[in-house]
Design a protein around this motif. Structure first.
Motif, PDB file in Angstrom:
ATOM      1  N   TYR A 137       0.830  -1.203   0.000  1.00  0.00           N
ATOM      2  CA  TYR A 137       0.000   0.000   0.000  1.00  0.00           C
ATOM      3  C   TYR A 137       0.866   1.254   0.000  1.00  0.00           C
ATOM      4  N   ARG A 138       0.313   2.320  -0.566  1.00  0.00           N
ATOM      5  CA  ARG A 138       0.991   3.609  -0.512  1.00  0.00           C
ATOM      6  C   ARG A 138       1.153   4.083   0.929  1.00  0.00           C
ATOM      7  N   ASN A 139       0.084   3.979   1.681  1.00  0.00           N
ATOM      8  CA  ASN A 139       0.089   4.410   3.079  1.00  0.00           C
ATOM      9  C   ASN A 139      -0.290   3.213   3.954  1.00  0.00           C
ATOM     10  N   PRO A 140       0.640   2.707   4.769  1.00  0.00           N
ATOM     11  CA  PRO A 140       0.331   1.522   5.584  1.00  0.00           C
ATOM     12  C   PRO A 140      -0.756   1.772   6.611  1.00  0.00           C
ATOM     13  N   PHE A 141      -1.045   3.041   6.893  1.00  0.00           N
ATOM     14  CA  PHE A 141      -2.079   3.387   7.861  1.00  0.00           C
ATOM     15  C   PHE A 141      -3.328   3.922   7.179  1.00  0.00           C
ATOM     16  N   GLY A 142      -3.394   3.713   5.866  1.00  0.00           N
ATOM     17  CA  GLY A 142      -4.559   4.136   5.110  1.00  0.00           C
ATOM     18  C   GLY A 142      -5.563   3.008   4.954  1.00  0.00           C
ATOM     19  N   VAL A 143      -6.386   3.093   3.913  1.00  0.00           N
ATOM     20  CA  VAL A 143      -7.439   2.107   3.670  1.00  0.00           C
ATOM     21  C   VAL A 143      -6.827   0.806   3.164  1.00  0.00           C
ATOM     22  N   HIS A 144      -7.171  -0.291   3.809  1.00  0.00           N
ATOM     23  CA  HIS A 144      -6.711  -1.614   3.391  1.00  0.00           C
ATOM     24  C   HIS A 144      -7.903  -2.372   2.810  1.00  0.00           C
ATOM     25  N   ARG A 145      -8.302  -1.993   1.644  1.00  0.00           N
ATOM     26  CA  ARG A 145      -9.446  -2.628   0.991  1.00  0.00           C
ATOM     27  C   ARG A 145      -8.952  -3.758   0.105  1.00  0.00           C
ATOM     28  N   ALA A 146      -9.601  -4.907   0.214  1.00  0.00           N
ATOM     29  CA  ALA A 146      -9.191  -6.060  -0.577  1.00  0.00           C
ATOM     30  C   ALA A 146      -9.209  -5.723  -2.063  1.00  0.00           C
ATOM     31  N   HIS A 147      -8.130  -6.060  -2.761  1.00  0.00           N
ATOM     32  CA  HIS A 147      -8.015  -5.778  -4.189  1.00  0.00           C
ATOM     33  C   HIS A 147      -8.136  -7.073  -4.962  1.00  0.00           C
ATOM     34  N   ASP A 148      -8.946  -7.073  -5.984  1.00  0.00           N
ATOM     35  CA  ASP A 148      -9.101  -8.242  -6.834  1.00  0.00           C
ATOM     36  C   ASP A 148      -8.015  -8.232  -7.904  1.00  0.00           C
ATOM     37  N   PRO A 149      -7.017  -9.121  -7.787  1.00  0.00           N
ATOM     38  CA  PRO A 149      -5.917  -9.095  -8.765  1.00  0.00           C
ATOM     39  C   PRO A 149      -6.361  -9.469 -10.173  1.00  0.00           C
ATOM     40  N   LYS A 150      -7.560 -10.041 -10.324  1.00  0.00           N
ATOM     41  CA  LYS A 150      -8.052 -10.426 -11.646  1.00  0.00           C
ATOM     42  C   LYS A 150      -9.015  -9.391 -12.242  1.00  0.00           C
ATOM     43  N   ALA A 151      -9.196  -8.300 -11.530  1.00  0.00           N
ATOM     44  CA  ALA A 151     -10.139  -7.289 -11.995  1.00  0.00           C
ATOM     45  C   ALA A 151      -9.664  -6.659 -13.302  1.00  0.00           C
ATOM     46  N   VAL A 152     -10.607  -6.348 -14.183  1.00  0.00           N
ATOM     47  CA  VAL A 152     -10.275  -5.697 -15.452  1.00  0.00           C
ATOM     48  C   VAL A 152      -9.800  -4.273 -15.214  1.00  0.00           C
ATOM     49  N   ASP A 153     -10.428  -3.597 -14.255  1.00  0.00           N
ATOM     50  CA  ASP A 153     -10.064  -2.216 -13.931  1.00  0.00           C
ATOM     51  C   ASP A 153      -8.760  -2.208 -13.144  1.00  0.00           C
ATOM     52  N   ASP A 154      -7.725  -1.607 -13.708  1.00  0.00           N
ATOM     53  CA  ASP A 154      -6.418  -1.538 -13.035  1.00  0.00           C
ATOM     54  C   ASP A 154      -6.184  -0.119 -12.532  1.00  0.00           C
ATOM     55  N   SER A 155      -7.116   0.384 -11.757  1.00  0.00           N
ATOM     56  CA  SER A 155      -7.064   1.766 -11.294  1.00  0.00           C
ATOM     57  C   SER A 155      -5.871   1.994 -10.374  1.00  0.00           C
ATOM     58  N   ASP A 156      -5.266   3.169 -10.524  1.00  0.00           N
ATOM     59  CA  ASP A 156      -4.147   3.555  -9.664  1.00  0.00           C
ATOM     60  C   ASP A 156      -4.546   4.699  -8.739  1.00  0.00           C
ATOM     61  N   ASP A 157      -5.848   4.809  -8.476  1.00  0.00           N
ATOM     62  CA  ASP A 157      -6.354   5.930  -7.682  1.00  0.00           C
ATOM     63  C   ASP A 157      -6.432   5.636  -6.185  1.00  0.00           C
ATOM     64  N   GLY A 158      -6.421   4.371  -5.790  1.00  0.00           N
ATOM     65  CA  GLY A 158      -6.595   4.018  -4.386  1.00  0.00           C
ATOM     66  C   GLY A 158      -5.285   3.871  -3.643  1.00  0.00           C
ATOM     67  N   ASN A 159      -5.363   3.292  -2.457  1.00  0.00           N
ATOM     68  CA  ASN A 159      -4.182   3.102  -1.614  1.00  0.00           C
ATOM     69  C   ASN A 159      -3.347   1.908  -2.064  1.00  0.00           C
ATOM     70  N   TYR A 160      -3.976   0.939  -2.699  1.00  0.00           N
ATOM     71  CA  TYR A 160      -3.276  -0.257  -3.174  1.00  0.00           C
ATOM     72  C   TYR A 160      -2.303   0.118  -4.285  1.00  0.00           C
ATOM     73  N   ALA A 161      -1.051  -0.383  -4.189  1.00  0.00           N
ATOM     74  CA  ALA A 161      -0.026  -0.028  -5.176  1.00  0.00           C
ATOM     75  C   ALA A 161       0.362  -1.194  -6.073  1.00  0.00           C
ATOM     76  N   PHE A 162       0.552  -2.397  -5.491  1.00  0.00           N
ATOM     77  CA  PHE A 162       0.905  -3.590  -6.262  1.00  0.00           C
ATOM     78  C   PHE A 162       0.985  -4.784  -5.319  1.00  0.00           C
ATOM     79  N   GLU A 163       1.328  -5.949  -5.874  1.00  0.00           N
ATOM     80  CA  GLU A 163       1.499  -7.175  -5.090  1.00  0.00           C
ATOM     81  C   GLU A 163       2.964  -7.596  -5.111  1.00  0.00           C
TER      82      GLU A 163
END
Length: 356
Positions: A137-163
């Protein structure tokens, strides 16, 4: 019974020190010419070279030298002499601009190192490879929302950065996340009892040590609570319905661990309690080994649990989760432990994140 009634040699603060054992050097990112020559130099790892790009990890000089050898154009590694340390950073190339792209770069990199036969085989070699992806995550104290790695939408707008492959996380100094649950009972005014597992002697890490009733890492694509439900079923044979009905999130702990080999493992653990109700069949809550991760489960009086903690028989971060349990349930207090405030603040650390 008080928190200090056990007969072991370790104090609760000793147990905290064993797990929360790293502090950033006072001169970290000091405004002097950057140098990668010293062994303890830590360099921010960011998503881009932009000054406002978040720091997702801290890199040792030996990792940076290996990244220089990569020929895929995925990295930006400036000349250390070209800028002050306060602004020096290693990042992905600007073309690596979405979670899926970053994940792909890191997957290929880690697999190459795994298969090299020489690079960190004691950490990510074939025998250490976990084949499990952790979220970064960008911010370890931010939102930890489960990310679907198979999702078509590869948005870079949230806290999730990569796996990132689980076994490689310490090499890059990223924050990892897990869940810990204590299953306990207390009937008719008797002493509290806790279900305590003994880890399998064949586990890659901490074989034969005592653990929390249920514990495990949070893989990418799964929420904290769903991870707990999964771990309870797979490791302890506890029915999903029982966990979903009776498990309660009661907080979190966080600490900055440096391994004996010098790698950084900042960790956040979501903490859960499961109290066995007096009017429900207790066998529904009785954990049983299921997947080979645990050798046995024992229902132990709290005094015995504390004694084993102070003997150093628990996996280090499990002892911290139990210390948090003792504080929340009034067994560890400012009146029975002179280190109370130090303990409370240390098990809720922030990794000096604002200085990364």
């Amino acid at each position: 019974m008080t928190a200090n009634s056990a007969s072991g040699n370790l104090t609760f603060l000793d147990l905290v020190n064993a797990c929360d054992n790293f502090r950033l050097p006072a001169n970290h990112r000091a405004d002097v010419p950057a140098s990668l020559s010293t062994q303890d130099t830590l360099v921010p790892w960011t998503l881009t070279q932009s000054p406002d790009s978040p720091v997702v990890g801290l890199l040792k000089s030996e990792i940076i030298e290996l990244l220089r050898e990569e020929g895929d154009g995925a990295w930006v590694i400036p000349d250390p002499a070209s800028m002050p340390r306060s602004t020096y950073r290693v990042s992905f190339h600007s073309s690596i601009d979405a979670p899926a792209k970053r994940t792909d770069v890191m997957r290929k990199l880690c697999e190459r190192w795994r298969d090299s036969g020489t690079i960190y085989q004691d950490i990510i070699g074939p025998k250490k490879w976990r084949n499990e992806m952790y979220p970064v995550y960008r911010n370890p104290f931010g939102v930890h929302r489960a990310h679907d790695p198979k999702a078509v939408d590869d948005s870079d707008d949230g806290n999730y950065a990569f796996e990132l492959e689980r076994s490689a996380c310490a090499l890059f100094g990223v924050v990892t996340y897990g869940v810990h649950m204590t299953i306990y009972q207390q009937t008719n005014g008797n002493e509290m009892q806790i279900w305590v597992p003994t880890r399998s002697r064949t586990k890659q890490t901490w074989p034969g040590y005592l653990d929390n009733s249920v514990a495990g890492g949070i893989p990418s694509g799964m929420s904290a609570f769903d991870s707990l439900v999964k771990e309870a079923a797979e490791e302890a044979s506890i029915d999903e319905g029982i966990t979903r009905k009776y498990a309660r999130c009661v907080g979190s702990i966080s600490y900055y661990l440096q391994t004996s080999a010098g790698w950084l493992q900042p960790e956040v653990q979501y903490v859960y309690d499961m109290k066995i109700p007096n009017d429900v069949d207790p066998t529904l809550f009785q954990p049983k080994p299921a997947d080979g991760e645990v050798e046995s489960f024992d229902l132990l009086p709290l005094s015995v649990v504390i004694d084993k903690m102070k003997q150093g028989l628990f996996k280090a971060n499990c002892a911290l989760a139990l210390i948090d349990f003792l504080i929340r349930h009034g067994y560890l207090t400012p009146d029975n432990d002179p280190d109370f405030m130090e303990i409370v603040t240390r098990v809720h650390g922030r990794f000096h994140f604002d200085r990364w």
